[in-house]
Design an enzyme around this catalytic site. Structure first.
Site, PDB file in Angstrom:
ATOM      1  N   GLU A 166      28.191  64.078  65.666  1.00  0.00           N
ATOM      2  CA  GLU A 166      28.005  65.312  64.902  1.00  0.00           C
ATOM      3  C   GLU A 166      29.077  66.373  65.129  1.00  0.00           C
ATOM      4  O   GLU A 166      28.814  67.436  65.714  1.00  0.00           O
ATOM      5  CB  GLU A 166      26.616  65.902  65.195  1.00  0.00           C
ATOM      6  N   GLU A 357      20.359  58.528  63.829  1.00  0.00           N
ATOM      7  CA  GLU A 357      19.243  59.344  64.328  1.00  0.00           C
ATOM      8  C   GLU A 357      18.368  59.730  63.149  1.00  0.00           C
ATOM      9  O   GLU A 357      18.877  60.071  62.073  1.00  0.00           O
ATOM     10  CB  GLU A 357      19.734  60.666  64.957  1.00  0.00           C
TER      11      GLU A 357
HETATM   12  C1  FCB Z   1      20.744  66.051  66.623  1.00  0.00           C
HETATM   13  C2  FCB Z   1      21.383  65.716  67.960  1.00  0.00           C
HETATM   14  C3  FCB Z   1      20.425  65.168  68.980  1.00  0.00           C
HETATM   15  C4  FCB Z   1      19.088  65.859  68.919  1.00  0.00           C
HETATM   16  C5  FCB Z   1      18.564  65.887  67.518  1.00  0.00           C
HETATM   17  C6  FCB Z   1      17.207  66.502  67.373  1.00  0.00           C
HETATM   18  O1  FCB Z   1      21.482  67.016  65.969  1.00  0.00           O
HETATM   19  O2  FCB Z   1      22.394  64.772  67.775  1.00  0.00           O
HETATM   20  O3  FCB Z   1      21.031  65.258  70.234  1.00  0.00           O
HETATM   21  O4  FCB Z   1      19.184  67.104  69.466  1.00  0.00           O
HETATM   22  O5  FCB Z   1      19.455  66.576  66.692  1.00  0.00           O
END
Ligand code: FCB
Length: 452
Positions: A166, A357
């Site tokens: 990110e 994620e």
């Molecule tokens: C993302 C991050 C991860 C976690 C989630 C909820 O942005 O990569 O580390 O904090 O959000």
């Protein structure tokens, strides 16, 4: 009831990151990270906590891998803590720090779980921040030394590599808005940061490929789709602005080798750049940044709805009634995942995509038997997976899905109050308790499908 079946070779996984679960703050020569420093300043972490211990995964990784085995995951996405590997930021490699990941990887492989390693998930050695952090082009070079050290040691066994997690969060939350470490508020510097992150990504690709035969290399971007509040041209322009600032600023250099012109103009108008000449771009940089990758990792949590306010500024509109928000205040919007996958695939045609994620924070109360019935999390996963499957049907080369997260953990500036885990963690005893979502996820993996 419809069944949404996934391809036979679809990878099911869980994701975590080093700073959020490891603890072991001073173990085996680890130095201070920017998050250790940031958390030590009063007011920076909502619940006043720090990441010294978190889930004590550094000492309990075997137990945590057993939990992954119970779930039946094919793959585990984790990150390496740079301050363990090159504690002084520059120079000597700390082999003892690498020993931890060496054992972790062996244990994963013994359990038939494919390691998916992220090199940078935000824990920069503080000593490098003292030299300017990512705003300093030399840090991008230090990242390559760090990458080389990790890949030399683990490249024979780790075959899935992500450079950064990110870049938008690192850039904007860390250097532009100050919500994340290092807590700076300097938009002009933030653009430099973004460039150095992407440049270091490009440099790292070759380093990884040379030392890790037959590996897949990519980067993970948090994609946020934007929708207009109304059909007015102004609101559509607010969407264009957001998409340029959040998504295209990273994906266009990666896939097209250039920054988006309209977003550059936005930055000039905002006074973050003097002109549309980007002073931090050197000859050859854009070719390096756009070196072909093997996959794109997308993190998807929610969407944004944009409009122009009375002064003509693009602003986000609060999206939904409270019942549709997670504890982060993020709207639950599963169709956004479908839209994101379709859009990204059409625009950039990555060879392969992983959802690196996806998940939701919901607090819980255990019942009198200690059971945690987290129905909203189950619904969240189910509805997002249905949309993921539809995108595969529509031709998106989606190859895997990583639930965020294995454990309740240190959620950055929020501390431990936001709970994303399939497993709850008791902070006093470090006992892990499977929530209902864990058995639901495990069933989904076994059947390789979700039912609505
Ligand atoms: C993302 C991050 C991860 C976690 C989630 C909820 O942005 O990569 O580390 O904090 O959000």
């Amino acid at each position: 009831m419809a069944s949404y079946k996934f391809p036979d070779d679809f990878l099911w996984g869980v994701a975590t990151s080093s700073q959020q679960i490891e603890g072991g703050r001073h173990e085996a020569g680890r130095s201070e990270s920017i998050w250790d420093r940031f958390a030590s300043i009063a007011g920076n972490i909502d619940d006043g906590s720090n990441p010294d211990v978190t889930c004590d995964h550094y000492n309990r990784y075997r137990e945590d891998i057993r939990l992954m085995s119970d779930l039946g995951v094919d793959s585990y996405r984790f990150s390496v803590s740079w301050p363990r590997i090159i504690p002084e930021g520059i120079g000597a490699v700390n082999e003892k720090g690498l020993d931890f990941y060496d054992s972790l990887v062996d244990e994963l492989l013994e359990n038939n779980i494919k390691p998916f390693l992220t090199l940078y998930h935000w824990d920069l050695p503080q000593i490098l921040q003292d030299k300017g952090g990512w705003a300093n082009r030399d840090i991008a070079k230090s990242f390559i030394d760090y990458t080389q050290a990790v890949v030399n040691r683990l490249g024979d066994r780790v075959k899935m590599w992500s450079t950064h997690n990110e870049p938008w969060c690192i850039t904007t939350l860390g250097y532009e808005e100050g919500h994340h470490a290092p807590g700076l508020k300097n938009p002009a510097e933030a653009l430099r940061v973004a460039h150095h992150l992407m440049l270091s990504h490009g440099w790292a690709i070759d380093v990884i490929r040379r030392a890790s035969d037959k590996s897949e290399v990519g980067i993970v971007h948090n994609y946020c789709p934007a929708y207009p509040h109304s059909d007015s041209p102004e609101d559509h322009d607010a969407v264009r602005w957001f998409d340029g600032f959040f998504n295209r600023w990273y994906l266009e250099p990666l896939y097209n080798g250039s920054y988006p012109l309209d977003a550059i103009e936005d930055r000039v108008r905002a006074g973050h750049l003097e002109s549309s000449e980007l002073p931090f771009v050197e000859d050859g940089d854009m070719d390096i940044i756009s070196s072909p990758t093997d996959f794109l990792g997308l993190n998807y949590y929610s969407r944004t709805i944009m409009k122009k306010d009375n002064s003509g500024k693009a602003v986000a509109v609060p999206a939904a009634p409270k019942e549709e928000l997670t504890d982060m205040g993020w709207e639950v919007f599963p169709k956004g995942l479908y839209d994101s996958l379709i859009n990204v695939n059409e625009k950039y045609q990555p060879k392969k995509i992983y959802i690196a994620e996806n998940g939701a924070a919901f607090s819980y109360d255990a019942d009198k038997n200690g059971e945690i019935t987290d129905s909203r999390r189950i619904a969240y996963f189910r509805d997002h997976l249905m949309n993921a499957q539809k995108a595969i049907k529509a031709g998106v080369p989606l190859a895997g899905y990583y639930a965020w997260s294995l454990l309740d953990n240190f959620e950055w500036g929020f501390g431990f109050e936001k709970r994303f885990g399939l497993y709850a963690v008791d902070p006093d005893t470090q006992n892990r308790t499977a929530k209902k979502s864990a058995s639901w996820y495990s069933g989904t993996i076994t059947s390789n499908s979700v039912e609505d």
